[in-house]
Write a protein that holds these residues in place. Structure first.
Motif, PDB file in Angstrom:
ATOM      1  N   ARG A 102       0.833  -1.212   0.000  1.00 32.03           N
ATOM      2  CA  ARG A 102       0.000   0.000   0.000  1.00 32.03           C
ATOM      3  C   ARG A 102       0.866   1.259   0.000  1.00 32.03           C
ATOM      4  O   ARG A 102       0.579   2.220  -0.707  1.00 32.03           O
ATOM      5  CB  ARG A 102      -0.926  -0.009   1.198  1.00 32.03           C
ATOM      6  CG  ARG A 102      -1.882   1.151   1.198  1.00 32.03           C
ATOM      7  CD  ARG A 102      -2.880   1.053   2.312  1.00 32.03           C
ATOM      8  NE  ARG A 102      -3.857   2.097   2.141  1.00 32.03           N
ATOM      9  CZ  ARG A 102      -5.082   2.024   2.551  1.00 32.03           C
ATOM     10  NH1 ARG A 102      -5.509   0.933   3.149  1.00 32.03           N
ATOM     11  NH2 ARG A 102      -5.916   3.023   2.374  1.00 32.03           N
ATOM     12  N   ILE A 103       1.921   1.259   0.793  1.00 40.69           N
ATOM     13  CA  ILE A 103       2.823   2.415   0.838  1.00 40.69           C
ATOM     14  C   ILE A 103       3.475   2.617  -0.523  1.00 40.69           C
ATOM     15  O   ILE A 103       3.547   3.733  -1.025  1.00 40.69           O
ATOM     16  CB  ILE A 103       3.875   2.239   1.951  1.00 40.69           C
ATOM     17  CG1 ILE A 103       3.206   2.383   3.314  1.00 40.69           C
ATOM     18  CG2 ILE A 103       5.010   3.247   1.794  1.00 40.69           C
ATOM     19  CD1 ILE A 103       4.081   1.993   4.481  1.00 40.69           C
ATOM     20  N   GLU A 104       3.931   1.536  -1.130  1.00 39.62           N
ATOM     21  CA  GLU A 104       4.578   1.632  -2.443  1.00 39.62           C
ATOM     22  C   GLU A 104       3.633   2.199  -3.492  1.00 39.62           C
ATOM     23  O   GLU A 104       4.022   2.997  -4.328  1.00 39.62           O
ATOM     24  CB  GLU A 104       5.067   0.256  -2.893  1.00 39.62           C
ATOM     25  CG  GLU A 104       6.235  -0.259  -2.096  1.00 39.62           C
ATOM     26  CD  GLU A 104       6.540  -1.722  -2.373  1.00 39.62           C
ATOM     27  OE1 GLU A 104       5.767  -2.385  -3.116  1.00 39.62           O
ATOM     28  OE2 GLU A 104       7.534  -2.220  -1.834  1.00 39.62           O
ATOM     29  N   GLU A 105       2.366   1.804  -3.443  1.00 37.86           N
ATOM     30  CA  GLU A 105       1.393   2.209  -4.449  1.00 37.86           C
ATOM     31  C   GLU A 105       0.742   3.559  -4.168  1.00 37.86           C
ATOM     32  O   GLU A 105       0.436   4.302  -5.096  1.00 37.86           O
ATOM     33  CB  GLU A 105       0.287   1.151  -4.550  1.00 37.86           C
ATOM     34  CG  GLU A 105       0.769  -0.184  -5.055  1.00 37.86           C
ATOM     35  CD  GLU A 105      -0.271  -1.286  -4.874  1.00 37.86           C
ATOM     36  OE1 GLU A 105      -1.422  -0.992  -4.492  1.00 37.86           O
ATOM     37  OE2 GLU A 105       0.079  -2.448  -5.117  1.00 37.86           O
ATOM     38  N   GLN A 106       0.501   3.868  -2.889  1.00 38.29           N
ATOM     39  CA  GLN A 106      -0.354   5.000  -2.580  1.00 38.29           C
ATOM     40  C   GLN A 106       0.295   6.153  -1.835  1.00 38.29           C
ATOM     41  O   GLN A 106      -0.313   7.213  -1.729  1.00 38.29           O
ATOM     42  CB  GLN A 106      -1.558   4.524  -1.761  1.00 38.29           C
ATOM     43  CG  GLN A 106      -2.434   3.567  -2.523  1.00 38.29           C
ATOM     44  CD  GLN A 106      -3.637   3.140  -1.704  1.00 38.29           C
ATOM     45  OE1 GLN A 106      -3.783   3.494  -0.540  1.00 38.29           O
ATOM     46  NE2 GLN A 106      -4.513   2.364  -2.302  1.00 38.29           N
ATOM     47  N   ALA A 107       1.472   5.974  -1.297  1.00 35.09           N
ATOM     48  CA  ALA A 107       2.067   7.064  -0.512  1.00 35.09           C
ATOM     49  C   ALA A 107       2.346   8.257  -1.422  1.00 35.09           C
ATOM     50  O   ALA A 107       2.997   8.110  -2.451  1.00 35.09           O
ATOM     51  CB  ALA A 107       3.341   6.613   0.177  1.00 35.09           C
ATOM     52  N   PRO A 108       1.842   9.417  -1.041  1.00 39.09           N
ATOM     53  CA  PRO A 108       2.107  10.618  -1.828  1.00 39.09           C
ATOM     54  C   PRO A 108       3.602  10.913  -1.878  1.00 39.09           C
ATOM     55  O   PRO A 108       4.334  10.617  -0.941  1.00 39.09           O
ATOM     56  CB  PRO A 108       1.358  11.708  -1.063  1.00 39.09           C
ATOM     57  CG  PRO A 108       0.341  10.985  -0.247  1.00 39.09           C
ATOM     58  CD  PRO A 108       0.971   9.655   0.084  1.00 39.09           C
ATOM     59  N   GLY A 109       4.045  11.515  -2.972  1.00 40.90           N
ATOM     60  CA  GLY A 109       5.457  11.798  -3.159  1.00 40.90           C
ATOM     61  C   GLY A 109       6.061  12.708  -2.114  1.00 40.90           C
ATOM     62  O   GLY A 109       7.248  12.649  -1.836  1.00 40.90           O
ATOM     63  N   ARG A 110       5.261  13.559  -1.498  1.00 38.21           N
ATOM     64  CA  ARG A 110       5.813  14.480  -0.508  1.00 38.21           C
ATOM     65  C   ARG A 110       5.855  13.876   0.891  1.00 38.21           C
ATOM     66  O   ARG A 110       6.286  14.512   1.836  1.00 38.21           O
ATOM     67  CB  ARG A 110       5.028  15.783  -0.488  1.00 38.21           C
ATOM     68  CG  ARG A 110       3.628  15.634   0.055  1.00 38.21           C
ATOM     69  CD  ARG A 110       2.861  16.925  -0.151  1.00 38.21           C
ATOM     70  NE  ARG A 110       1.556  16.835   0.423  1.00 38.21           N
ATOM     71  CZ  ARG A 110       1.249  17.278   1.630  1.00 38.21           C
ATOM     72  NH1 ARG A 110       2.158  17.850   2.372  1.00 38.21           N
ATOM     73  NH2 ARG A 110       0.030  17.167   2.081  1.00 38.21           N
ATOM     74  N   ALA A 111       5.420  12.635   1.020  1.00 38.98           N
ATOM     75  CA  ALA A 111       5.442  11.962   2.315  1.00 38.98           C
ATOM     76  C   ALA A 111       6.595  10.967   2.347  1.00 38.98           C
ATOM     77  O   ALA A 111       6.743  10.152   1.451  1.00 38.98           O
ATOM     78  CB  ALA A 111       4.127  11.235   2.567  1.00 38.98           C
ATOM     79  N   SER A 112       7.402  11.052   3.382  1.00 38.41           N
ATOM     80  CA  SER A 112       8.476  10.089   3.610  1.00 38.41           C
ATOM     81  C   SER A 112       8.019   9.132   4.700  1.00 38.41           C
ATOM     82  O   SER A 112       7.502   9.565   5.722  1.00 38.41           O
ATOM     83  CB  SER A 112       9.742  10.800   4.084  1.00 38.41           C
ATOM     84  OG  SER A 112      10.179  11.715   3.140  1.00 38.41           O
ATOM     85  N   VAL A 113       8.201   7.851   4.468  1.00 36.88           N
ATOM     86  CA  VAL A 113       7.884   6.858   5.482  1.00 36.88           C
ATOM     87  C   VAL A 113       9.216   6.394   6.059  1.00 36.88           C
ATOM     88  O   VAL A 113      10.096   5.928   5.335  1.00 36.88           O
ATOM     89  CB  VAL A 113       7.078   5.684   4.908  1.00 36.88           C
ATOM     90  CG1 VAL A 113       6.789   4.655   5.996  1.00 36.88           C
ATOM     91  CG2 VAL A 113       5.775   6.180   4.280  1.00 36.88           C
ATOM     92  N   LEU A 114       9.358   6.567   7.375  1.00 34.75           N
ATOM     93  CA  LEU A 114      10.601   6.255   8.071  1.00 34.75           C
ATOM     94  C   LEU A 114      10.336   5.165   9.110  1.00 34.75           C
ATOM     95  O   LEU A 114       9.381   5.259   9.870  1.00 34.75           O
ATOM     96  CB  LEU A 114      11.144   7.502   8.765  1.00 34.75           C
ATOM     97  CG  LEU A 114      11.269   8.761   7.907  1.00 34.75           C
ATOM     98  CD1 LEU A 114      11.611   9.962   8.762  1.00 34.75           C
ATOM     99  CD2 LEU A 114      12.307   8.552   6.831  1.00 34.75           C
TER     100      LEU A 114
END
Length: 157
Positions: A102-114
């Motif tokens: 889901r993160i790979e497909e839907q995370a907006p470009g301006r959001a960083s997942v750490l």
């Protein structure tokens, strides 16, 4: 520094789509008190970013959706967001999990997942097994606190 709980975050999510923050005008059907927004969000003192500290997989999904909802609104539409994943949820960031997909497909470009390196270590998870959409920080809580001290809005889910 302002810190928001999950209930405040969802309340903001309900108010933001119809809210004109530039003029301070309340959304249709809402009184001025019901549409009050913290000063840091309301105008000239835009934060350098938003940091969301999350510990449960469902909260990671909620954080990703909230960033997407903010992009569709006038408020904070371009503010960078860091979603810091600690605790049990960090294990769900491994390649092949539904959350990682889901993160790979839907995370907006301006959001960083750490991912919190300490949480990974405590659970015996090799950081190399995480999805490529996730970066690792040594200590997620320390990272979030540093961002808060730098003026980021802080949301603890």
């Amino acid at each position: 520094m302002r810190s928001f709980s999950l209930s405040v975050l969802f309340s903001l999510g309900l108010l933001i789509p119809g809210l004109s923050l530039a003029t301070g005008a309340p959304a249709a059907g809402h009184s001025a008190e019901a549409s009050a927004v913290p000063d840091a969000v309301a105008g000239g003192d835009d934060p350098p970013g938003i940091v969301m500290l999350v510990r449960r997989p469902q909260h990671v999904r909620a954080a990703v959706q909230t960033v997407r909802d903010l992009e569709a609104s006038d408020s904070l539409a371009t503010t960078p967001v860091e979603i810091v994943v600690c605790g049990k949820a960090a294990g769900n960031l491994r390649r092949g999990t539904s959350l990682a997909s889901r993160i790979e497909e839907q995370a907006p470009g301006r959001a960083s997942v750490l991912a919190c390196g300490m949480s990974l270590e405590n659970r015996g998870i090799d950081p190399d097994r995480l999805t490529s959409a996730v970066e690792v920080v040594p200590n997620g809580l320390a990272h979030a606190l540093k961002r808060e001290a730098a003026g980021y809005l802080s949301v603890d889910l």
